[in-house]
Design a protein around this motif. Structure first.
Motif, PDB file in Angstrom:
ATOM      1  N   GLN A 320      34.326  39.262  36.651  1.00 62.02           N
ATOM      2  CA  GLN A 320      33.574  38.576  35.592  1.00 62.02           C
ATOM      3  C   GLN A 320      34.483  37.937  34.540  1.00 62.02           C
ATOM      4  N   VAL A 321      35.782  38.199  34.650  1.00 56.02           N
ATOM      5  CA  VAL A 321      36.704  37.674  33.627  1.00 56.02           C
ATOM      6  C   VAL A 321      36.989  36.197  33.927  1.00 56.02           C
ATOM      7  N   ASP A 322      36.857  35.341  32.901  1.00 55.60           N
ATOM      8  CA  ASP A 322      37.066  33.912  33.175  1.00 55.60           C
ATOM      9  C   ASP A 322      38.561  33.607  33.313  1.00 55.60           C
ATOM     10  N   GLU A 323      38.834  32.558  34.079  1.00 52.28           N
ATOM     11  CA  GLU A 323      40.213  32.237  34.444  1.00 52.28           C
ATOM     12  C   GLU A 323      41.083  31.907  33.228  1.00 52.28           C
ATOM     13  N   GLN A 324      40.433  31.355  32.179  1.00 56.75           N
ATOM     14  CA  GLN A 324      41.163  31.009  30.945  1.00 56.75           C
ATOM     15  C   GLN A 324      41.892  32.224  30.347  1.00 56.75           C
ATOM     16  N   SER A 325      41.302  33.396  30.576  1.00 61.05           N
ATOM     17  CA  SER A 325      41.892  34.619  30.020  1.00 61.05           C
ATOM     18  C   SER A 325      43.272  34.900  30.600  1.00 61.05           C
ATOM     19  N   MET A 326      43.599  34.254  31.720  1.00 56.90           N
ATOM     20  CA  MET A 326      44.911  34.496  32.340  1.00 56.90           C
ATOM     21  C   MET A 326      46.039  33.795  31.575  1.00 56.90           C
ATOM     22  N   LEU A 327      45.691  32.791  30.758  1.00 55.63           N
ATOM     23  CA  LEU A 327      46.750  31.968  30.131  1.00 55.63           C
ATOM     24  C   LEU A 327      47.813  32.784  29.376  1.00 55.63           C
ATOM     25  N   PRO A 328      47.410  33.774  28.579  1.00 56.72           N
ATOM     26  CA  PRO A 328      48.452  34.514  27.838  1.00 56.72           C
ATOM     27  C   PRO A 328      49.450  35.242  28.738  1.00 56.72           C
ATOM     28  N   VAL A 329      49.036  35.613  29.957  1.00 56.23           N
ATOM     29  CA  VAL A 329      50.026  36.282  30.830  1.00 56.23           C
ATOM     30  C   VAL A 329      50.759  35.271  31.707  1.00 56.23           C
ATOM     31  N   LEU A 330      50.101  34.159  32.023  1.00 54.38           N
ATOM     32  CA  LEU A 330      50.751  33.188  32.926  1.00 54.38           C
ATOM     33  C   LEU A 330      51.976  32.557  32.281  1.00 54.38           C
TER      34      LEU A 330
END
Ligand code: GTP
Length: 335
Positions: A320-330
């Motif tokens: 359910q986590v949106d892909e945008q949330s990955m930005l801080p780790v990417l």
């Protein structure tokens, strides 16, 4: 004709200096040289073993214990006997970042295994963390002098590498110092670098060995706490906040992170060394659980507090986590 003995080279160096990176470089540029390795992960997650598996002719892994603290040399002897029996040209022992190189050299010299001989000590030094490591571990000076070859690694991360190289060369005395990045040294160097070990190290008695074992309190790892955390999927934003807020004493983290977010379900390999953070995408090994497994090593840290903080990063519904949330780790991925 006397049976050829297989040289055993020890690769040592403080936490995160690049030992596994160098080992991987050697393995992938071995030019037909058959290499066996002994990997000594400190912590129960077999991170180093996982990252060299598949490239090596023979591998033995010593988990969750420090080779230099083995109370008797029988364990190492048994490993060396196994490797000596395999058809190899070289054995490399990758010490854990907390091992005491002098003890390791002594152990190899004391080995009763006739099929091997001591092949030298390579000491990795992290150029980027040089000042911090030296302040924390004044014995670094001794280690570079004891080595047969000093590899001054991560020169890509320092502004004035020439000045640092000159400084380390002065410190190292007779030991050659090779500046490099990503452990990319010429593998040939490992074959002919051996000089006669320091007589103090070579002269062994049972008392010496016993004294070595009694020295545990002085070993680097007695000053560190090591903690292994296993968790499910982590929420990328919460985990990024954890990384940003981690205490200065948490000197090293490594292992697998699982986010499970759509589009990002790969395995992520995490390395932190001091303030440096690096994530890499990797494949899951066959049968490997989709989960997070990290080793944390630090001094003056609150292990249980850190475990609780990491547990609080868990995300029960990563789908359910949106892909945008990955930005801080990417942003920690290598570009
Ligand atoms: N920029 C840069 N990063 C490097 C270099 N060498 C290694 N690294 C990175 O530094 C991190 C630690 O490297 P490792 O090879 O795992 O270090 P190690 O000495 O085996 O670590 P421990 O076994 O935990 O002591 C990884 O993220 C590597 O990719 C280098 O020359 N330059």
């Amino acid at each position: 004709m006397a049976k050829r003995r297989i040289p055993v080279v020890i690769v040592a160096g403080f936490l995160g200096s690049g030992k596994t990176t160098l080992l991987n470089h050697l393995l992938s540029n071995s030019r037909g040289v058959r290499i066996g390795v002994v990997v000594n992960d400190f912590g129960s997650v077999n991170v180093d073993a996982l990252s060299v598996a598949g490239q090596v002719d023979s591998m033995l892994s010593l988990q969750n214990g420090c080779l230099c603290c083995a109370v008797d040399t029988a364990g190492l002897d048994a490993m060396l006997a196994k490797l000596a029996g395999a058809d190899l040209d070289l054995v490399v022992i990758e010490a854990s970042g907390l091992a005491e190189p002098r003890s390791l050299v002594r152990m190899v010299l004391a080995s009763a295994e006739e099929g091997i001989e001591y092949g030298g000590l390579v000491e990795l030094v992290d150029a980027a963390e040089f000042e911090t490591t030296r302040a924390r571990h004044p014995e670094l000076d001794d280690h570079v002098r004891l080595a047969d070859l000093v590899v001054l690694n991560k020169t890509d991360r320092v502004a004035d590498a020439d000045r640092l190289v000159a400084f380390v060369r002065e410190l190292a005395g007779a030991t050659p110092v090779l500046p490099t990045a990503h452990g990319r040294i010429d593998p040939e160097l490992l074959f002919d670098r051996v000089r006669d070990p320091d007589p103090v190290v070579r002269q062994l008695s049972f008392d010496d060995l016993r004294d070595d074992c009694g020295d545990h309190d002085q070993h680097a790892h007695s000053a560190y706490d090591t903690l292994t955390v296993t968790a499910g999927a982590l929420h990328p934003r919460r985990f990024a906040a954890f990384l940003e807020g981690r205490p200065g004493g948490l000197y090293r983290m490594k292992g697998t992170v699982y986010f499970g977010v759509p589009g990002h379900r790969q395995r992520f390999v995490l390395h932190t060394v001091g303030a440096y953070t690096r994530l890499e995408r990797a494949r899951w090994e066959a049968g490997q659980d989709r989960c997070t497994e990290l080793v944390l090593i630090g001094a003056g840290i609150d292990p249980e507090g850190l475990r609780a903080e990491l547990k609080a990063c868990e995300e029960p519904e990563p789908d359910q986590v949106d892909e945008q949330s990955m930005l801080p780790v990417l942003r920690y991925l290598e570009s």
